[in-house]
Design an enzyme around this catalytic site. Structure first.
Site, PDB file in Angstrom:
ATOM      1  N   SER A   4       3.858  -2.071  10.117  1.00  0.00           N
ATOM      2  CA  SER A   4       5.471  -2.153  10.163  1.00  0.00           C
ATOM      3  C   SER A   4       6.083  -3.531   9.887  1.00  0.00           C
ATOM      4  CB  SER A   4       5.934  -1.875  11.573  1.00  0.00           C
ATOM      5  OG  SER A   4       5.211  -0.508  11.916  1.00  0.00           O
ATOM      6  N   GLU A  55      -4.908  -5.025  10.820  1.00  0.00           N
ATOM      7  CA  GLU A  55      -3.588  -4.138  10.888  1.00  0.00           C
ATOM      8  C   GLU A  55      -4.071  -3.195  12.291  1.00  0.00           C
ATOM      9  OE1 GLU A  55      -2.016  -2.947   6.928  1.00  0.00           O
ATOM     10  OE2 GLU A  55      -3.862  -1.571   7.413  1.00  0.00           O
ATOM     11  N   LYS A  99       0.078   4.337  -0.057  1.00  0.00           N
ATOM     12  CA  LYS A  99      -0.564   5.742   0.549  1.00  0.00           C
ATOM     13  C   LYS A  99      -0.299   6.753  -0.466  1.00  0.00           C
ATOM     14  CE  LYS A  99       0.692   3.852   4.841  1.00  0.00           C
ATOM     15  NZ  LYS A  99       0.502   3.603   6.343  1.00  0.00           N
ATOM     16  N   ASN A 140       0.711  -1.278  -0.306  1.00  0.00           N
ATOM     17  CA  ASN A 140       0.103  -0.003   0.165  1.00  0.00           C
ATOM     18  C   ASN A 140       0.954   1.387  -0.078  1.00  0.00           C
ATOM     19  OD1 ASN A 140      -1.830   2.003   0.367  1.00  0.00           O
ATOM     20  ND2 ASN A 140      -2.137   1.645   2.552  1.00  0.00           N
ATOM     21  N   HIS A 158      -9.145   0.663   5.053  1.00  0.00           N
ATOM     22  CA  HIS A 158      -7.875   1.298   5.607  1.00  0.00           C
ATOM     23  C   HIS A 158      -8.125   2.152   6.974  1.00  0.00           C
ATOM     24  CE1 HIS A 158      -3.590   2.441   6.525  1.00  0.00           C
ATOM     25  NE2 HIS A 158      -3.299   1.259   5.712  1.00  0.00           N
ATOM     26  N   GLY A 204       2.833   2.395  10.428  1.00  0.00           N
ATOM     27  CA  GLY A 204       3.598   3.394  10.307  1.00  0.00           C
ATOM     28  C   GLY A 204       4.533   3.959  11.459  1.00  0.00           C
ATOM     29  N   GLU A 255      -6.507   4.630   7.843  1.00  0.00           N
ATOM     30  CA  GLU A 255      -6.290   6.006   7.538  1.00  0.00           C
ATOM     31  C   GLU A 255      -7.558   6.360   6.804  1.00  0.00           C
ATOM     32  OE1 GLU A 255      -2.820   5.550   5.547  1.00  0.00           O
ATOM     33  OE2 GLU A 255      -1.644   4.916   7.291  1.00  0.00           O
TER      34      GLU A 255
HETATM   35  C1  PEP Z   1      -0.486   0.207   5.900  1.00  0.00           C
HETATM   36  O1  PEP Z   1      -0.468   1.136   5.307  1.00  0.00           O
HETATM   37  O2  PEP Z   1      -1.525  -0.553   5.555  1.00  0.00           O
HETATM   38  C2  PEP Z   1       0.530  -0.207   6.832  1.00  0.00           C
HETATM   39  C3  PEP Z   1       0.529  -1.434   7.380  1.00  0.00           C
HETATM   40  O3  PEP Z   1       1.776   0.616   6.980  1.00  0.00           O
HETATM   41  P1  PEP Z   1       3.214   0.430   7.377  1.00  0.00           P
HETATM   42  O4  PEP Z   1       3.820  -1.182   6.987  1.00  0.00           O
HETATM   43  O5  PEP Z   1       3.973   1.443   7.216  1.00  0.00           O
HETATM   44  O6  PEP Z   1       2.983   0.165   8.999  1.00  0.00           O
END
Ligand code: PEP
Length: 255
Positions: free
Chosen positions: A215, A170, A14, A12, A98, A176, A100
């Site tokens: 992460s 998640e 973003k 992803n 997601h 992040g 976000e």
């Molecule tokens: C994501 O954007 O779904 C995500 C898991 O980000 P990151 O891997 O940067 O934590």
């Protein structure tokens, strides 16, 4: 990892990369994953990069997905795109829900039930996200939170459609932040999700792919993929770098 479910290794991006940078990523990434045939690889760039990504992925096994969509086919919804538009472009997958999108753009479970249905109706494969905040985890509410999200978001899905649905657990506190859930913590909640799907859909639940996200990096992918219910990952930051993402995609299970 269950042999009946192909791993799904998804990135992803973003709101990162331009079309030119997207072309550069694919030029670097493709040779690094050549020859891998036993797993699905998915890259989800911003809308404006979808065409460049589809061109970059052409002739390879890499699929291209969007990061959100609207649930109606067309209409007066400035700034939005529909499932039909994504399909017309050649996009095959869409990330839905997601954290976000939920947090900053007020996407809610009622919207998501409509979006999951619209994606499936249009022939798109949804990657539906769920997960708890740090406060919810500390209050012991992780299972209630993901159970509530999934019960609502999957309410219009039939058991026979589960092979076309991926669910990404998640934990919001791990996205992040550099704080990965331990493989055991990830497995615990992903295993819970599998049990809840089984109680609702029966054996068909074993066909749904369950991903972990938060992460994920080259340094932790092998341990995550060794967990019995984790069928893949949704990777944010580490998917922007061709070499790092290729190492993630090429995970190997420890003996
Ligand atoms: C994501 O954007 O779904 C995500 C898991 O980000 P990151 O891997 O940067 O934590």
């Amino acid at each position: 990892m269950n042999a009946a479910r192909r791993p799904l290794m998804a990135g992803n991006w973003k709101m990162y990369k331009t079309p030119v940078e997207t072309a550069g990523f694919f030029a670097a990434f493709r040779p690094l994953i050549r020859g891998l045939t036993d797993r699905d690889v998915l890259v989800c760039p911003p809308f404006v990069d979808l065409e460049a990504a589809l061109r970059g992925a052409e002739g390879s096994a890499v699929a291209v997905g969007a990061q959100t969509m609207h649930h109606v086919a067309e209409g007066a919804f400035s700034g939005e795109v529909s499932a039909a538009m994504l399909r017309a472009l050649g996009v095959t997958h869409v990330i839905l829900g997601h954290s976000e999108r939920r947090q900053y753009f007020a996407e809610n479970d009622a919207d998501l039930a409509l979006k999951v249905r619209a994606a499936l109706d249009a022939g798109l494969l949804p990657v539906l996200c769920c997960g708890e905040t740090l406060a919810e985890r500390e209050a012991g509410q992780t299972e209630d939170k993901v159970d509530g999200q999934l019960a609502a978001d999957l309410q219009a899905v039939e058991a026979a459609e589960l092979p076309r649905v991926a669910i990404a657990y998640e934990p919001i506190w791990a996205i992040g932040t550099g704080k990965t859930a331990t493989p055991e913590m990830a497995q615990e909640t992903v295993g819970f999700i599998r049990r809840r799907l089984r109680s609702r859909f029966g054996e068909a639940a074993d066909a749904a792919r369950l991903l972990y996200g938060g992460s994920v990096k080259a340094a932790n992918i092998d341990q995550l993929m060794a967990q019995p219910d984790i069928d893949g990952v949704l990777v944010g930051g580490a998917s922007l770098d061709a070499e790092e993402f290729a190492r993630i995609v090429r995970f190997s299970e420890p003996a």
